[in-house]
Design a protein around this motif. Structure first.
Motif, short mmCIF file in Angstrom:
data_model
loop_
_atom_site.label_atom_id
_atom_site.label_comp_id
_atom_site.label_asym_id
_atom_site.label_seq_id
_atom_site.Cartn_x
_atom_site.Cartn_y
_atom_site.Cartn_z
N ILE A 29 0.83 -1.21 0.00
CA ILE A 29 0.00 0.00 0.00
C ILE A 29 0.86 1.26 0.00
O ILE A 29 0.50 2.27 -0.60
CB ILE A 29 -0.97 0.00 1.20
N SER A 30 2.03 1.20 0.66
CA SER A 30 2.88 2.40 0.75
C SER A 30 3.41 2.85 -0.60
O SER A 30 3.92 3.96 -0.73
CB SER A 30 4.05 2.14 1.71
N LYS A 31 3.25 2.02 -1.63
CA LYS A 31 3.66 2.43 -2.99
C LYS A 31 2.69 3.46 -3.55
O LYS A 31 3.04 4.20 -4.46
CB LYS A 31 3.73 1.21 -3.91
N THR A 32 1.46 3.52 -2.97
CA THR A 32 0.47 4.47 -3.48
C THR A 32 0.24 5.65 -2.53
O THR A 32 -0.22 6.70 -2.97
CB THR A 32 -0.89 3.78 -3.72
N THR A 33 0.53 5.48 -1.23
CA THR A 33 0.35 6.57 -0.26
C THR A 33 1.27 6.36 0.93
O THR A 33 1.62 5.22 1.25
CB THR A 33 -1.12 6.67 0.22
N ASN A 34 1.64 7.45 1.59
CA ASN A 34 2.40 7.32 2.84
C ASN A 34 1.64 7.95 4.01
O ASN A 34 2.20 8.16 5.08
CB ASN A 34 3.82 7.91 2.71
N ASN A 35 0.34 8.23 3.81
CA ASN A 35 -0.51 8.76 4.87
C ASN A 35 -0.90 7.62 5.81
O ASN A 35 -1.50 6.62 5.39
CB ASN A 35 -1.76 9.40 4.26
N THR A 36 -0.55 7.75 7.09
CA THR A 36 -0.76 6.68 8.08
C THR A 36 -2.20 6.22 8.13
O THR A 36 -2.49 5.02 8.08
CB THR A 36 -0.29 7.14 9.48
N GLU A 37 -3.14 7.17 8.24
CA GLU A 37 -4.55 6.79 8.34
C GLU A 37 -5.04 6.06 7.09
O GLU A 37 -5.76 5.07 7.18
CB GLU A 37 -5.42 8.03 8.60
N GLU A 38 -4.63 6.54 5.92
CA GLU A 38 -5.05 5.90 4.67
C GLU A 38 -4.48 4.48 4.58
O GLU A 38 -5.16 3.55 4.16
CB GLU A 38 -4.58 6.71 3.46
N ILE A 39 -3.20 4.33 4.98
CA ILE A 39 -2.57 3.00 4.93
C ILE A 39 -3.34 2.04 5.84
O ILE A 39 -3.64 0.91 5.46
CB ILE A 39 -1.08 3.08 5.36
N ILE A 40 -3.67 2.50 7.05
CA ILE A 40 -4.38 1.63 8.00
C ILE A 40 -5.75 1.25 7.46
O ILE A 40 -6.13 0.08 7.49
CB ILE A 40 -4.49 2.30 9.38
N LYS A 41 -6.49 2.21 6.93
CA LYS A 41 -7.82 1.92 6.40
C LYS A 41 -7.76 0.93 5.24
O LYS A 41 -8.52 -0.03 5.18
CB LYS A 41 -8.51 3.22 5.96
N MET A 42 -6.83 1.18 4.31
CA MET A 42 -6.69 0.30 3.14
C MET A 42 -6.23 -1.09 3.57
O MET A 42 -6.72 -2.11 3.08
CB MET A 42 -5.72 0.92 2.13
N ALA A 43 -5.30 -1.14 4.53
CA ALA A 43 -4.79 -2.42 5.02
C ALA A 43 -5.88 -3.21 5.71
O ALA A 43 -5.98 -4.43 5.53
CB ALA A 43 -3.60 -2.19 5.96
N LEU A 44 -6.71 -2.55 6.50
CA LEU A 44 -7.79 -3.25 7.20
C LEU A 44 -8.78 -3.86 6.22
O LEU A 44 -9.27 -4.96 6.43
CB LEU A 44 -8.50 -2.31 8.16
N ARG A 45 -9.07 -3.11 5.14
CA ARG A 45 -9.97 -3.66 4.11
C ARG A 45 -9.36 -4.92 3.50
O ARG A 45 -10.03 -5.93 3.30
CB ARG A 45 -10.24 -2.62 3.02
N GLU A 46 -8.07 -4.86 3.23
CA GLU A 46 -7.40 -6.00 2.59
C GLU A 46 -7.24 -7.17 3.56
O GLU A 46 -7.46 -8.32 3.20
CB GLU A 46 -6.03 -5.57 2.07
N LEU A 47 -6.88 -6.88 4.81
CA LEU A 47 -6.64 -7.95 5.79
C LEU A 47 -7.94 -8.65 6.22
O LEU A 47 -7.92 -9.81 6.57
CB LEU A 47 -5.93 -7.39 7.02
N SER A 48 -9.04 -7.91 6.20
CA SER A 48 -10.31 -8.52 6.63
C SER A 48 -11.09 -9.12 5.46
O SER A 48 -12.11 -9.72 5.65
CB SER A 48 -11.18 -7.49 7.37
N GLY A 49 -10.57 -8.94 4.26
CA GLY A 49 -11.27 -9.42 3.07
C GLY A 49 -11.04 -10.85 2.75
O GLY A 49 -10.59 -11.73 3.32
#
Length: 195
Positions: free
Chosen positions: A175-195
């Motif tokens: 995800i860090s290849k597209t953004t380095n914003n902490t909140e955005e990374i966490i939100k995107m990661a949670l979607r991927e990890l829970s999917g």
């Protein structure tokens, strides 16, 4: 110490539930608003508990997972944060949302909880930011890979929420290849990890 209570909901008392067990005992357990709203009288429920003992009172607090219980205990470890305020914090946001607010230093978001002013919110961030990182690192026996700059806080928050180091580092690095914003990374990661 009572690790969990499992039984039928006998009564709902606003901020708590009376859970009847097979032994004929009913326990009054304070719970988050989300837990109470998703429960009906007669439901069978399992709550992981935290027992608070003070001079005048013994109280049980119940949560839907060990992770939420651990986060509640982490909040009560902050000087001046008792069980009532910690429960208020969990009612204002999920443990994931609170972890994000803490690691990003978002004191305004923390102040939305009842009983949490500016100084208390700052104290929560000051006392827990490093603890969340240590919890995350303690949960992993694997060597910590080097992550892109600015992503360590996101990884620490995800690890503190109970995800494995391997999956967190893979997802955060991607995800860090597209953004380095902490909140955005966490939100995107949670979607991927829970999917």
């Amino acid at each position: 110490m009572i690790a969990f209570i499992e039984g039928k909901v006998d009564t709902m008392l606003g901020s708590s539930l009376v859970v009847g067990t097979d032994g004929g005992v009913g326990y009054n357990v304070f719970a988050t608003t989300a837990t109470i709203e998703n429960t009906n009288v007669g439901d069978t429920i399992k709550l992981y508990t935290y027992m608070s003992v003070s001079e005048n009172k013994i109280a049980l607090y119940g949560f839907s997972s060990y992770q939420e219980t651990n986060f509640f205990e982490l909040l009560t470890s902050v000087n001046g944060i008792g069980p009532k305020v910690a429960l208020g914090l969990l009612n204002s946001d999920s443990s994931m949302g609170l972890a994000v607010s803490i690691v990003t230093g978002d004191v305004k978001k923390l102040q939305k909880a009842p009983g949490v002013g500016a100084k208390t919110a700052q104290r929560i961030v000051l006392e827990l930011k490093d603890k969340i990182a240590k919890m995350a690192n303690a949960d992993s026996n694997a060597p910590t890979p080097t992550l892109p700059q600015g992503t360590n806080d996101a990884a620490d928050a995800l690890l503190a929420l109970g995800y494995s180091a391997t999956e967190v580092y893979q997802v955060v690095a991607k995800i860090s290849k597209t953004t380095n914003n902490t909140e955005e990374i966490i939100k995107m990661a949670l979607r991927e990890l829970s999917g």
